[in-house]
Design a protein around this motif. Structure first.
Motif, PDB file in Angstrom:
ATOM      1  N   SER A   7       0.857  -1.196   0.000  1.00 39.32           N
ATOM      2  CA  SER A   7       0.000   0.000   0.000  1.00 39.32           C
ATOM      3  C   SER A   7       0.887   1.238   0.000  1.00 39.32           C
ATOM      4  CB  SER A   7      -0.902  -0.004   1.243  1.00 39.32           C
ATOM      5  OG  SER A   7      -0.112   0.158   2.416  1.00 39.32           O
ATOM      6  N   VAL A   8       0.278   2.371  -0.313  1.00 36.21           N
ATOM      7  CA  VAL A   8       1.041   3.627  -0.307  1.00 36.21           C
ATOM      8  C   VAL A   8       1.598   3.896   1.073  1.00 36.21           C
ATOM      9  CG1 VAL A   8       0.908   6.125  -0.659  1.00 36.21           C
ATOM     10  CG2 VAL A   8      -0.317   4.592  -2.194  1.00 36.21           C
ATOM     11  N   HIS A   9       0.796   3.639   2.085  1.00 30.70           N
ATOM     12  CA  HIS A   9       1.255   3.878   3.457  1.00 30.70           C
ATOM     13  C   HIS A   9       2.479   3.033   3.774  1.00 30.70           C
ATOM     14  CE1 HIS A   9       1.244   4.486   7.767  1.00 30.70           C
ATOM     15  NE2 HIS A   9       1.139   3.156   7.954  1.00 30.70           N
ATOM     16  N   GLU A  10       2.439   1.757   3.346  1.00 35.09           N
ATOM     17  CA  GLU A  10       3.574   0.872   3.613  1.00 35.09           C
ATOM     18  C   GLU A  10       4.825   1.349   2.895  1.00 35.09           C
ATOM     19  OE1 GLU A  10       1.198  -3.378   4.296  1.00 35.09           O
ATOM     20  OE2 GLU A  10       1.797  -2.750   2.275  1.00 35.09           O
ATOM     21  N   LEU A  11       4.651   1.827   1.663  1.00 37.64           N
ATOM     22  CA  LEU A  11       5.805   2.313   0.904  1.00 37.64           C
ATOM     23  C   LEU A  11       6.420   3.538   1.569  1.00 37.64           C
ATOM     24  CD1 LEU A  11       7.635   2.312  -1.569  1.00 37.64           C
ATOM     25  CD2 LEU A  11       5.879   3.651  -2.774  1.00 37.64           C
ATOM     26  N   VAL A  12       5.585   4.529   1.910  1.00 34.80           N
ATOM     27  CA  VAL A  12       6.108   5.751   2.518  1.00 34.80           C
ATOM     28  C   VAL A  12       6.711   5.448   3.885  1.00 34.80           C
ATOM     29  CG1 VAL A  12       5.497   8.039   3.384  1.00 34.80           C
ATOM     30  CG2 VAL A  12       4.508   7.216   1.246  1.00 34.80           C
ATOM     31  N   GLN A  13       6.079   4.536   4.628  1.00 41.12           N
ATOM     32  CA  GLN A  13       6.604   4.156   5.934  1.00 41.12           C
ATOM     33  C   GLN A  13       7.980   3.511   5.797  1.00 41.12           C
ATOM     34  OE1 GLN A  13       4.577   1.005   8.245  1.00 41.12           O
ATOM     35  NE2 GLN A  13       4.377   2.548   9.886  1.00 41.12           N
ATOM     36  N   GLY A  14       8.154   2.713   4.719  1.00 39.88           N
ATOM     37  CA  GLY A  14       9.452   2.105   4.483  1.00 39.88           C
ATOM     38  C   GLY A  14      10.510   3.148   4.148  1.00 39.88           C
ATOM     39  N   ILE A  15      10.128   4.132   3.341  1.00 37.94           N
ATOM     40  CA  ILE A  15      11.071   5.198   3.001  1.00 37.94           C
ATOM     41  C   ILE A  15      11.458   5.965   4.262  1.00 37.94           C
ATOM     42  CG2 ILE A  15      11.337   7.357   1.733  1.00 37.94           C
ATOM     43  CD1 ILE A  15       9.460   6.192  -0.397  1.00 37.94           C
ATOM     44  N   ARG A  16      10.472   6.247   5.132  1.00 38.12           N
ATOM     45  CA  ARG A  16      10.762   6.979   6.364  1.00 38.12           C
ATOM     46  C   ARG A  16      11.763   6.219   7.222  1.00 38.12           C
ATOM     47  NH1 ARG A  16       9.063   6.912  11.510  1.00 38.12           N
ATOM     48  NH2 ARG A  16       7.482   5.325  11.097  1.00 38.12           N
ATOM     49  N   LYS A  17      11.566   4.889   7.336  1.00 38.57           N
ATOM     50  CA  LYS A  17      12.480   4.097   8.154  1.00 38.57           C
ATOM     51  C   LYS A  17      13.897   4.113   7.580  1.00 38.57           C
ATOM     52  CE  LYS A  17       8.953   0.940   9.994  1.00 38.57           C
ATOM     53  NZ  LYS A  17       8.456  -0.472  10.033  1.00 38.57           N
ATOM     54  N   LEU A  18      13.971   4.062   6.218  1.00 37.97           N
ATOM     55  CA  LEU A  18      15.303   4.100   5.606  1.00 37.97           C
ATOM     56  C   LEU A  18      16.015   5.417   5.909  1.00 37.97           C
ATOM     57  CD1 LEU A  18      14.639   2.513   2.087  1.00 37.97           C
ATOM     58  CD2 LEU A  18      15.997   1.548   3.938  1.00 37.97           C
ATOM     59  N   GLY A  85      13.654  13.676   8.303  1.00 42.82           N
ATOM     60  CA  GLY A  85      12.585  12.706   8.464  1.00 42.82           C
ATOM     61  C   GLY A  85      11.626  12.772   7.295  1.00 42.82           C
ATOM     62  N   VAL A  86      10.627  11.901   7.314  1.00 41.19           N
ATOM     63  CA  VAL A  86       9.618  11.854   6.260  1.00 41.19           C
ATOM     64  C   VAL A  86       8.252  12.010   6.901  1.00 41.19           C
ATOM     65  CG1 VAL A  86       8.559  10.476   4.441  1.00 41.19           C
ATOM     66  CG2 VAL A  86      11.036  10.387   4.783  1.00 41.19           C
ATOM     67  N   PHE A  87       7.493  12.989   6.416  1.00 41.93           N
ATOM     68  CA  PHE A  87       6.120  13.201   6.887  1.00 41.93           C
ATOM     69  C   PHE A  87       5.219  12.275   6.083  1.00 41.93           C
ATOM     70  CE2 PHE A  87       2.327  16.225   7.156  1.00 41.93           C
ATOM     71  CZ  PHE A  87       1.946  15.717   8.386  1.00 41.93           C
ATOM     72  N   GLU A  88       4.701  11.244   6.741  1.00 41.46           N
ATOM     73  CA  GLU A  88       4.015  10.172   6.027  1.00 41.46           C
ATOM     74  C   GLU A  88       2.762  10.663   5.291  1.00 41.46           C
ATOM     75  OE1 GLU A  88       3.254   6.709   8.339  1.00 41.46           O
ATOM     76  OE2 GLU A  88       5.332   6.479   8.999  1.00 41.46           O
ATOM     77  N   ARG A  89       2.032  11.586   5.868  1.00 42.31           N
ATOM     78  CA  ARG A  89       0.787  12.009   5.227  1.00 42.31           C
ATOM     79  C   ARG A  89       1.035  12.602   3.842  1.00 42.31           C
ATOM     80  NH1 ARG A  89      -2.408  16.894   7.847  1.00 42.31           N
ATOM     81  NH2 ARG A  89      -0.874  18.007   6.564  1.00 42.31           N
ATOM     82  N   ASP A  90       2.137  13.344   3.657  1.00 42.35           N
ATOM     83  CA  ASP A  90       2.450  13.954   2.362  1.00 42.35           C
ATOM     84  C   ASP A  90       3.553  13.218   1.618  1.00 42.35           C
ATOM     85  OD1 ASP A  90       0.610  15.879   2.958  1.00 42.35           O
ATOM     86  OD2 ASP A  90       2.080  17.305   3.735  1.00 42.35           O
ATOM     87  N   GLY A  91       4.197  12.255   2.285  1.00 39.84           N
ATOM     88  CA  GLY A  91       5.335  11.591   1.670  1.00 39.84           C
ATOM     89  C   GLY A  91       6.487  12.544   1.427  1.00 39.84           C
ATOM     90  N   GLN A  92       6.583  13.607   2.249  1.00 42.13           N
ATOM     91  CA  GLN A  92       7.538  14.683   2.032  1.00 42.13           C
ATOM     92  C   GLN A  92       8.733  14.531   2.968  1.00 42.13           C
ATOM     93  OE1 GLN A  92       7.090  17.474  -0.201  1.00 42.13           O
ATOM     94  NE2 GLN A  92       9.268  17.593   0.232  1.00 42.13           N
ATOM     95  N   THR A  93       9.919  14.525   2.364  1.00 41.65           N
ATOM     96  CA  THR A  93      11.143  14.543   3.173  1.00 41.65           C
ATOM     97  C   THR A  93      11.324  15.938   3.752  1.00 41.65           C
ATOM     98  OG1 THR A  93      12.168  12.875   1.750  1.00 41.65           O
ATOM     99  CG2 THR A  93      13.626  14.159   3.172  1.00 41.65           C
ATOM    100  N   GLN A  94      11.578  16.019   5.074  1.00 46.47           N
ATOM    101  CA  GLN A  94      11.643  17.307   5.743  1.00 46.47           C
ATOM    102  C   GLN A  94      12.845  17.377   6.673  1.00 46.47           C
ATOM    103  OE1 GLN A  94       7.275  19.169   6.261  1.00 46.47           O
ATOM    104  NE2 GLN A  94       7.762  17.587   7.742  1.00 46.47           N
ATOM    105  N   LEU A  95      13.254  18.616   6.940  1.00 46.02           N
ATOM    106  CA  LEU A  95      14.276  18.887   7.936  1.00 46.02           C
ATOM    107  C   LEU A  95      13.563  19.371   9.198  1.00 46.02           C
ATOM    108  CD1 LEU A  95      17.178  19.378   8.924  1.00 46.02           C
ATOM    109  CD2 LEU A  95      17.094  21.625   7.789  1.00 46.02           C
ATOM    110  N   TYR A  96      13.689  18.599  10.260  1.00 46.53           N
ATOM    111  CA  TYR A  96      13.068  18.950  11.532  1.00 46.53           C
ATOM    112  C   TYR A  96      14.104  19.696  12.358  1.00 46.53           C
ATOM    113  CZ  TYR A  96       9.306  15.785  10.211  1.00 46.53           C
ATOM    114  OH  TYR A  96       8.265  15.181   9.559  1.00 46.53           O
TER     115      TYR A  96
END
Length: 401
Positions: A7-18, A85-96
């Motif tokens: 699913s899209v959520h699983e894909l973005v969640q995987g990117i965030r973990k990486l 990090g990655v904001f999962e709702r937008d799939g956006q890579t961000q600097l926190y």
């Protein structure tokens, strides 16, 4: 089908973990320039951190923002400490960000300010602004052919003045090729029979609006032979094109409202003018009718014989004045002639001779005195009633007085 389906959520969640499992990305310092800064009512700060080659979105939460010594603003050069990090709702890579240190004005901001000062010194921003025509023949629009700004402008124009001709010049409004495309569209628009030109786009970040800060675009707008309305970005955004245009609108829709009048109100105004003209003419005709009636019921027009009598009396007075003027002229001429006669009589040499005087001429006709007399010479002696030629003898001796 052997591959697993994510699913899209699983894909973005995987990117965030990486991303978040890279240790050096969880505690790092990044230097760049702030853009698109927004302070949310919640206390969070949202921004874009960029350099001349790339950009990344950033956020500083309220709990960390209390450490700021001054508000964040566009163009600020900063040093940011935080994590990726990655904001999962937008799939956006961000600097926190947890710490932001101010380094001063950024390079792009300084470059833009230098250009602004240069154009200001040349007088591009202080030249007289031309008024927008009250009733334009046609409207020119330079914007994206597919953007919301185009449809907003066309919708407003069609609503306010149905049938108003609109010349659209579609262009790129952001990116490296946008300034050249805008300049070419401006030059085309200058050769068309439009009365006012709208140039702009919808909102965006500072980077999205940079095409409207380009020096060639600004100079071309300044040379426009027709009034220009700028509608670049939202009300809070200001570009150099806004400063050089004849009128600045906060939004594309507002630019369309400024460019064309409401046809319905215009027609009402024309009807009101027609009514005022009709009423004014009616009042004037009534006044003239009353005035003419006054002439026909009173005075000369009521009794034509009075006109004849009045004119006859006038002719009699003119005859009398003529006779008196002639008599005064004759009397004046008579006195003048008498004065001339008296003057001539006084200058007449015969009158002098009548009183016993004579005068003597030599044979050459020259008047001579006693000292000029020579013995034996002939002289002509003149009296009032004639003259004789005489010859002189030996002069006698003069007796003492």
């Amino acid at each position: 089908m052997t591959e697993s389906v994510l699913s899209v959520h699983e894909l973005v969640q995987g990117i965030r973990k990486l991303v978040e499992n890279v240790p050096e990305w969880q505690r790092l310092w990044v230097q760049g320039e702030l853009s698109g800064v927004k302070h949310h009512s919640s206390g969070h700060w949202y921004f874009i951190l960029k350099d001349d080659q790339a950009q990344i979105r950033g956020v500083m939460f309220r709990r960390d923002a209390v450490s700021l010594t001054k508000p964040l603003v566009d163009g600020m050069s900063v040093l940011v400490y935080g994590r990726i990090g990655v904001f999962e709702r937008d799939g956006q890579t961000q600097l926190y960000a947890s710490v932001i240190q101010d380094l001063g004005a950024g390079a792009q901001f300084q470059k833009l300010e230098a250009l602004k000062q240069k154009l200001y010194q040349e007088g591009l921003f202080s030249r007289p602004k031309r008024p927008i025509p009250k009733l334009p023949r046609a409207i020119g629009v330079i914007t994206s052919g597919t953007g919301a700004a185009r449809y907003d402008i066309e919708t407003v124009i069609n609503r306010r003045f149905p049938g108003m001709p609109v010349w659209l010049f579609p262009v790129l409004v952001q990116g490296q090729d946008a300034p050249r495309a805008i300049v070419e569209a401006l030059q085309k628009a200058f050769r068309t029979p439009i009365s006012v030109l709208i140039i702009g786009r919808g909102g965006g970040s500072k980077e999205d609006l940079m095409a409207f800060n380009d020096e060639m675009v600004v100079r071309t707008v300044a040379k426009s032979p027709i009034p220009v309305i700028s509608a670049v970005g939202h009300e809070i955004d200001t570009t150099l094109v806004d400063l050089v245009a004849d009128l600045r609108a906060p939004t594309p829709s507002a630019a369309a409202e400024l460019a064309v009048p409401e046809k319905g109100r215009l027609m009402e105004w024309i009807d009101q003018l027609n009514e005022r003209v009709y009423q004014a003419l009616s009042r004037r005709l009534e006044w003239e009718r009353t005035r003419i009636e006054g002439w026909t019921t009173h005075g000369i027009l009521a009794d034509s014989s009075r006109l004849i009598i009045t004119r006859r009396d006038l002719l009699d007075r003119l005859d009398e004045r003529r006779d008196r003027a002639f008599e005064r002229m004759v009397q004046s001429l008579r006195l003048h002639v008498e004065k001339l006669a008296a003057s001539l009589a006084a200058m007449n040499p015969s009158a002098v001779l009548r009183r016993g005087y004579t005068y003597v001429l030599d044979e050459s006709g020259n008047t001579i005195g006693k000292e000029d007399v020579r013995q034996g010479q002939r002289y002509e002696v003149h009296w009032y009633n004639g003259s004789y030629w005489m010859r002189s003898e030996t002069p006698g001796k003069e007796e003492d007085a």
